[in-house]
Design an enzyme around this catalytic site. Structure first.
Site, PDB file in Angstrom:
ATOM      1  N   ASP A 495       0.857  -1.179   0.000  1.00 43.59           N
ATOM      2  CA  ASP A 495       0.000   0.000   0.000  1.00 43.59           C
ATOM      3  C   ASP A 495       0.892   1.228   0.000  1.00 43.59           C
ATOM      4  O   ASP A 495       1.894   1.285   0.718  1.00 43.59           O
ATOM      5  CB  ASP A 495      -0.899   0.007   1.238  1.00 43.59           C
ATOM      6  CG  ASP A 495      -1.735   1.260   1.344  1.00 43.59           C
ATOM      7  OD1 ASP A 495      -2.822   1.289   0.746  1.00 43.59           O
ATOM      8  OD2 ASP A 495      -1.290   2.211   2.014  1.00 43.59           O
ATOM      9  N   TYR A 518     -13.614   1.280  -1.838  1.00 45.06           N
ATOM     10  CA  TYR A 518     -14.718   1.107  -2.792  1.00 45.06           C
ATOM     11  C   TYR A 518     -14.780  -0.367  -3.146  1.00 45.06           C
ATOM     12  O   TYR A 518     -13.762  -1.068  -3.145  1.00 45.06           O
ATOM     13  CB  TYR A 518     -14.531   1.950  -4.065  1.00 45.06           C
ATOM     14  CG  TYR A 518     -13.273   1.620  -4.829  1.00 45.06           C
ATOM     15  CD1 TYR A 518     -13.241   0.584  -5.763  1.00 45.06           C
ATOM     16  CD2 TYR A 518     -12.095   2.317  -4.603  1.00 45.06           C
ATOM     17  CE1 TYR A 518     -12.080   0.266  -6.440  1.00 45.06           C
ATOM     18  CE2 TYR A 518     -10.932   2.007  -5.280  1.00 45.06           C
ATOM     19  CZ  TYR A 518     -10.928   0.979  -6.199  1.00 45.06           C
ATOM     20  OH  TYR A 518      -9.777   0.646  -6.869  1.00 45.06           O
ATOM     21  N   HIS A 647       0.524  13.144  -9.046  1.00 46.76           N
ATOM     22  CA  HIS A 647      -0.636  12.415  -9.586  1.00 46.76           C
ATOM     23  C   HIS A 647      -1.832  12.625  -8.675  1.00 46.76           C
ATOM     24  O   HIS A 647      -1.710  12.613  -7.453  1.00 46.76           O
ATOM     25  CB  HIS A 647      -0.325  10.913  -9.690  1.00 46.76           C
ATOM     26  CG  HIS A 647      -1.539  10.089 -10.003  1.00 46.76           C
ATOM     27  ND1 HIS A 647      -2.196  10.177 -11.215  1.00 46.76           N
ATOM     28  CD2 HIS A 647      -2.241   9.208  -9.260  1.00 46.76           C
ATOM     29  CE1 HIS A 647      -3.241   9.370 -11.198  1.00 46.76           C
ATOM     30  NE2 HIS A 647      -3.293   8.773 -10.028  1.00 46.76           N
ATOM     31  N   HIS A 701      -9.782   1.057 -13.266  1.00 49.19           N
ATOM     32  CA  HIS A 701     -10.602   0.373 -12.267  1.00 49.19           C
ATOM     33  C   HIS A 701     -11.639  -0.541 -12.910  1.00 49.19           C
ATOM     34  O   HIS A 701     -12.453  -1.136 -12.221  1.00 49.19           O
ATOM     35  CB  HIS A 701     -11.266   1.384 -11.337  1.00 49.19           C
ATOM     36  CG  HIS A 701     -10.290   2.026 -10.398  1.00 49.19           C
ATOM     37  ND1 HIS A 701      -9.742   1.356  -9.331  1.00 49.19           N
ATOM     38  CD2 HIS A 701      -9.733   3.252 -10.398  1.00 49.19           C
ATOM     39  CE1 HIS A 701      -8.899   2.156  -8.696  1.00 49.19           C
ATOM     40  NE2 HIS A 701      -8.876   3.308  -9.330  1.00 49.19           N
ATOM     41  N   CYS A 733      -4.689   5.798 -13.426  1.00 47.18           N
ATOM     42  CA  CYS A 733      -4.178   5.543 -12.079  1.00 47.18           C
ATOM     43  C   CYS A 733      -3.219   4.358 -12.136  1.00 47.18           C
ATOM     44  O   CYS A 733      -2.922   3.835 -13.219  1.00 47.18           O
ATOM     45  CB  CYS A 733      -5.364   5.266 -11.140  1.00 47.18           C
ATOM     46  SG  CYS A 733      -5.034   5.626  -9.401  1.00 47.18           S
TER      47      CYS A 733
END
Length: 765
Positions: A495, A518, A647, A701, A733
């Site tokens: 992470d 999410y 970003h 995603h 992303c």
């Protein structure tokens, strides 16, 4: 004295729902398997709250993706591209809206107010045919009732739902979404009627938009909606819940005058000024649900302080009308401190996760009734005192360094245009340079290596060898794809925030402190308990190793101070900006060490800068000033030839574009494709941007693979509003959540699209 929980985490103490969802999406388990895991989780949550003595237990706060999407399903507001044929919405349609499918993209996803939780944005217009298409709220209420647990069904309020929506593609941007109120209220009436028929005596409507800066016609929509719904409220107690900030005075008047509403809920942690409004005039005979237990952080409640607040409110509303509550849903906290076996006892005594907050709520309710648990309150007071006096919280040298920042705005010595010229001479990049955002797929084997290293099952030498092999694969793949500026893929990181926090002082880490972001995506926020510093370099070894594998530029990958702050559980004993400045100084040390190691491109992600923006406009300038300043601190000392990237993702950036420009990064990569290229409208409206910019050309995603033509079309739309010499081509992303079978063809198409347009530009000269 009654107790209430606004909402509860859904994933389970060991992320059971996450694994069940991913197994279902991968075709490894059935819908029945997923439903069984979900039912078991709900039963466990309801029982836990009932056993703790909570009177008002929420239902319909469980979700397979997010609660706004659940409301879209309830209203049958499915965009036509998903070819829904009517009837009860099933998993195929539901997950296609959330994640896209092979033929159509997902709906836009954005942040839920100022949290790291996301929701799927409803797409509405005058032609939407609303229908009652998901009976989830009623089904879950009956499910709890069958288990012997009486619950309060929770619905996203009709006005907040519309205010959180956007005009569908092809609908005028100026379309008044609140004009749809008359079309959705009949469905809300059906749901309320069914809940009453099933035996519900309370219903909770979440209307968090009431804490925002609302215009008079928006406030009137609340009055209209609840006046219309009043006819079906007979025999029901109705709670309208607000959270995340103070409620403005005009909104307070509107809320407390709503017809048919029995109770009002307020966040008294982030909305302490609401107490003055309550004291100034709370309607007689109504219930006050007082959110005194923090639903967004993990610090143990100051029970004595909360009890004092509650007693002052009791004098206003009456003992029988005061309900002790959480400030918001506990969705935003970790699940249970019992699962933390590695946290040391001192820090553990300072904390309360969702399960502990349930106990705190009930303990406060009992104390108000004269049944105070003296031992529990005494232990809490001792923990509060321990935290205030612990020497591990304070580092005098860090505080001095942060204090010395005052008086400078920490800008680089030359303007961005001159810097870009110097960088181009050194990097020699083509027009429309291609890059990715940082991470590459996190394979099962890679996760195993990291897990075994943390468990001391493999040596450091074996670990380093395995990670270097993974980096080598990622570098080789990017070279084969002919990407211009490479990344090392971040194989050493589970992470992005946790990785840095583990190497900074003042941070603590959990083993199972997972929080839903999410869908099935969970994060494990670090806990910032003390002053922050960097004892030693954090990324230089891996970045140098990766740069040694290629002649192409290799980005050094860092997480920025504002994102580390906003994606952590932050200490609440000093202002957030002070903690942010401390983190900025630590990242500054790392940036300068990367530069010394000949890393010429350094990306400092500020994915969460927009997320931390206060909900009220009056507070925006102060936040943006210290947040942008914190970013500039990190890189103010580098040479002109060192290219600084940043970003940002999944937020509405248009209203802070001038602050983004003020960050003074050389290149910004920014989410664009999933939000229907909303970002580009800012440039169409005349905002001048002179630095490099890479609006994302495809949504990572979703498992969907965009074609070369689709990406080229996106790039051409960008070139209509952005200069050729500043445009970069990149995904939205990082790629860690995707599979290589999806990543490789998508990146192949992305590079092909960039080359195609380069050829077209060259031939047009």
């Amino acid at each position: 004295m009654a107790s209430h929980i606004v909402g509860y985490p859904r994933m389970g103490p060991k992320r059971e729902l996450k694994f069940a969802l991913e197994s279902f999406w991968d075709g490894k388990s059935s819908a029945e398997d997923l439903q069984k895991v979900s039912a078991d989780l709900r039963a466990s949550i309801w029982k836990q709250m009932a056993d703790a003595g909570i009177k008002f237990i929420p239902s319909n706060t469980f979700s397979y993706y997010d609660h706004v999407l659940d409301t879209t399903a309830m209203l049958g507001a499915v965009p036509p591209r998903y070819n829904w044929a009517g009837g009860e919405i099933g998993f195929d349609t539901y997950f296609s809206m959330a994640r896209g499918n092979a033929s159509v993209p997902a709906m836009e996803m954005t942040k839920w107010f100022d949290t790291n939780y996301h929701f799927i944005v409803p797409e509405l217009g005058p032609d939407v045919k609303f229908s009652y298409a998901s009976h989830k709220a009623v089904t879950e209420y009956k499910e709890a009732k069958a288990l012997g647990v009486e619950t309060v069904p929770v619905l996203v309020g009709p006005v907040s739902y519309l205010l959180l929506s956007k005009p569908a593609k092809g609908v005028e941007k100026s379309f008044p979404l609140l004009s749809l109120l008359d079309k959705i209220l009949p469905i809300y009436k059906e749901v309320i009627s069914e809940l009453k028929g099933a035996g519900a005596s309370w219903i909770q409507f979440d209307e968090p938009n009431l804490v925002m800066d609302l215009e008079s016609h928006q406030l009137e929509a609340f009055t209209k909606a609840y006046a219309e719904l009043e006819s079906c409220f007979g025999g029901l107690n109705v709670l309208v819940e607000t959270y995340f900030a103070d409620i403005p005075a005009e909104a307070f008047k509107t809320l407390t005058a709503l017809k048919g509403v029995t109770a009002f809920g307020f966040d008294l942690i982030r909305g302490t000024k609401s107490i003055d409004l309550i004291k100034g005039g709370f309607p007689s005979g109504k219930y006050l649900f007082a959110g005194v237990v923090d639903g967004r952080n993990i610090w143990a409640n100051d029970l004595a302080g909360s009890l004092s607040t509650l007693k002052s409110l009791e004098d206003i509303v009456g003992k029988d009308k005061l309900v002790v509550s959480t400030s918001c849903s506990l969705l935003h906290t970790a699940v249970d401190l019992v699962n933390e076996t590695k946290l040391d006892n001192e820090i553990k005594s300072w904390l309360a996760f969702a399960a502990q907050k349930v106990v705190e709520v009930n303990a406060l309710a009992k104390a108000l009734c004269g049944q105070k648990d003296e031992a529990f309150f005494s232990a809490n007071a001792a923990a509060q005192a321990s935290r205030k006096s612990s020497p591990r919280v304070t580092n005098e040298s860090v505080q001095k360094a942060a204090a010395a920042l005052k008086g400078s705005d920490h800008r680089r010595a030359t303007n961005v245009s001159a810097r870009l010229d110097a960088q181009q001479k050194k990097l020699n990049l083509p027009v429309l340079p291609t890059t990715t955002i940082g991470s590459f797929p996190q394979t099962v084997e890679l996760r195993r290596v990291r897990r075994e290293y943390k468990a001391n099952k493999i040596s450091e030498e074996e670990y380093v060898k395995a990670i270097k092999e993974e980096i080598s694969k990622v570098v080789k793949l990017q070279e084969e794809l002919d990407i211009d500026v490479l990344v090392h893929g971040e194989p050493e990181r589970n992470d992005m925030v946790e990785y840095f926090g583990e190497q900074l002082s003042g941070f603590a880490f959990t083993a199972n402190g997972w929080v839903q972001s999410y869908g099935s995506r969970c994060v494990k926020p670090p806990i910032i308990y003390g002053d922050v510093s960097r004892p030693k370099p954090m990324t230089v070894f891996w970045s140098s190793a990766a740069q040694g594998m290629t002649k192409r530029p290799m980005k050094g990958m860092l997480t920025g101070p504002v994102t580390i702050l906003n994606w952590s559980f932050v200490r609440n004993d000093q202002p957030r900006f002070e903690t942010c400045y401390q983190i900025a100084l630590a990242i500054k040390d790392e940036v300068e060490d990367l530069e010394k190691a000949n890393i010429n491109v350094i990306q400092i992600d500020e994915a969460a800068l927009r997320e931390g923006l206060p909900l009220r406009k009056a507070e925006h300038a102060f936040y943006l000033n210290w947040a942008v300043h914190s970013f500039r601190i990190t890189n103010c000392g580098v040479q002109n030839t060192t290219q600084i990237h940043t970003h940002m993702c999944y937020s509405n950036f248009n209203d802070i574009i001038h602050s983004i420009i003020d960050m003074d990064a050389d290149v910004i990569t920014i989410e664009n494709s999933r939000s229907d290229e909303k970002l580009l409208s800012v440039f169409r409206e005349g905002v001048k941007y002179g630095a490099g910019i890479g609006p994302g050309v495809y949504d990572i995603h979703s498992p969907r693979i965009p074609s070369t033509e689709e990406i080229a079309d996106r790039v051409n739309k960008m070139l209509a509003v952005l200069d050729t010499n500043i445009l970069w081509v990149n995904p939205d992303c990082g790629l860690k959540t995707r599979k290589y079978t999806e990543v490789k063809p998508a990146l192949e198409n992305m590079v092909s699209a960039a080359k195609l347009i380069r050829t077209q530009l060259a031939s047009a000269k």
